[in-house]
Enzyme design. Sequence first.
Site, PDB file in Angstrom:
ATOM      1  N   ASN A  42       0.841  -1.187   0.000  1.00 32.89           N
ATOM      2  CA  ASN A  42       0.000   0.000   0.000  1.00 32.89           C
ATOM      3  C   ASN A  42       0.883   1.245   0.000  1.00 32.89           C
ATOM      4  OD1 ASN A  42       0.621  -0.833   2.739  1.00 32.89           O
ATOM      5  ND2 ASN A  42      -0.945   0.558   3.512  1.00 32.89           N
ATOM      6  N   ILE A  43       0.409   2.259  -0.702  1.00 27.76           N
ATOM      7  CA  ILE A  43       1.158   3.509  -0.854  1.00 27.76           C
ATOM      8  C   ILE A  43       0.187   4.647  -0.545  1.00 27.76           C
ATOM      9  CG2 ILE A  43       2.510   4.951  -2.414  1.00 27.76           C
ATOM     10  CD1 ILE A  43       2.932   2.294  -4.091  1.00 27.76           C
ATOM     11  N   GLU A  44       0.376   5.255   0.616  1.00 32.61           N
ATOM     12  CA  GLU A  44      -0.528   6.315   1.041  1.00 32.61           C
ATOM     13  C   GLU A  44      -0.081   7.676   0.510  1.00 32.61           C
ATOM     14  OE1 GLU A  44      -2.046   4.239   5.168  1.00 32.61           O
ATOM     15  OE2 GLU A  44      -0.751   5.996   5.318  1.00 32.61           O
ATOM     16  N   CYS A  53      -3.923   0.772  -2.763  1.00 32.92           N
ATOM     17  CA  CYS A  53      -3.820  -0.433  -1.945  1.00 32.92           C
ATOM     18  C   CYS A  53      -2.788  -1.408  -2.513  1.00 32.92           C
ATOM     19  CB  CYS A  53      -5.183  -1.123  -1.866  1.00 32.92           C
ATOM     20  SG  CYS A  53      -6.460  -0.126  -1.109  1.00 32.92           S
ATOM     21  N   GLU A  55      -3.097  -4.607  -3.036  1.00 35.66           N
ATOM     22  CA  GLU A  55      -3.671  -5.529  -4.015  1.00 35.66           C
ATOM     23  C   GLU A  55      -3.680  -4.912  -5.409  1.00 35.66           C
ATOM     24  OE1 GLU A  55      -4.737  -4.554  -1.010  1.00 35.66           O
ATOM     25  OE2 GLU A  55      -6.384  -5.844  -0.330  1.00 35.66           O
ATOM     26  N   CYS A  86     -10.244  -4.318   0.434  1.00 40.90           N
ATOM     27  CA  CYS A  86     -11.333  -3.340   0.471  1.00 40.90           C
ATOM     28  C   CYS A  86     -12.257  -3.572  -0.728  1.00 40.90           C
ATOM     29  CB  CYS A  86     -10.766  -1.918   0.449  1.00 40.90           C
ATOM     30  SG  CYS A  86     -10.107  -1.405  -1.166  1.00 40.90           S
ATOM     31  N   CYS A  89     -10.678  -2.972  -4.207  1.00 40.17           N
ATOM     32  CA  CYS A  89      -9.749  -4.051  -4.568  1.00 40.17           C
ATOM     33  C   CYS A  89     -10.495  -5.325  -4.933  1.00 40.17           C
ATOM     34  CB  CYS A  89      -8.758  -4.308  -3.434  1.00 40.17           C
ATOM     35  SG  CYS A  89      -7.538  -2.989  -3.285  1.00 40.17           S
TER      36      CYS A  89
END
Length: 132
Positions: A42-44, A53, A55, A86, A89
């Site tokens: 995940n990359i915020e 996300c 996935e 989520c 995803c």
Amino acid sequence: MEYDKLVSKALEARKNSYSPYSKFKVGAAVLTEDGKIYTGCNIENASYGATNCAERTAIFKAVSEGHKTIKAIAIVGVENGYTYPCGICRQVIAEFASEDTEIILGKSENDYLVKTLDEILPGAFTKKDLEK
């Protein structure tokens, strides 16, 4: 299928998570139809809508390399529970899943659940619906 290997790759990918806001690290590993594995984390982003996300990162990497069907995806998040994808995803998994795609929810290489798409997204809207 060697679930432990796919979960191990997802655990490795989780280490690269960029999650300074939620502190919720997630890793994923996608197995393509020809046996290749693509990983993602995940990359915020400070603008939360720009977050991606794990996935989708892994799936988009596979698709960008020409793979349109995934055989399996392993997802790992918190160590004391199973992390489900989520809703967005789940929909992306549905887009590239085959009829027998397996979704592996892992805590560790030896502790995981194996689910089908229908179990995590019953009644999914897919490209088949557009043919009706």
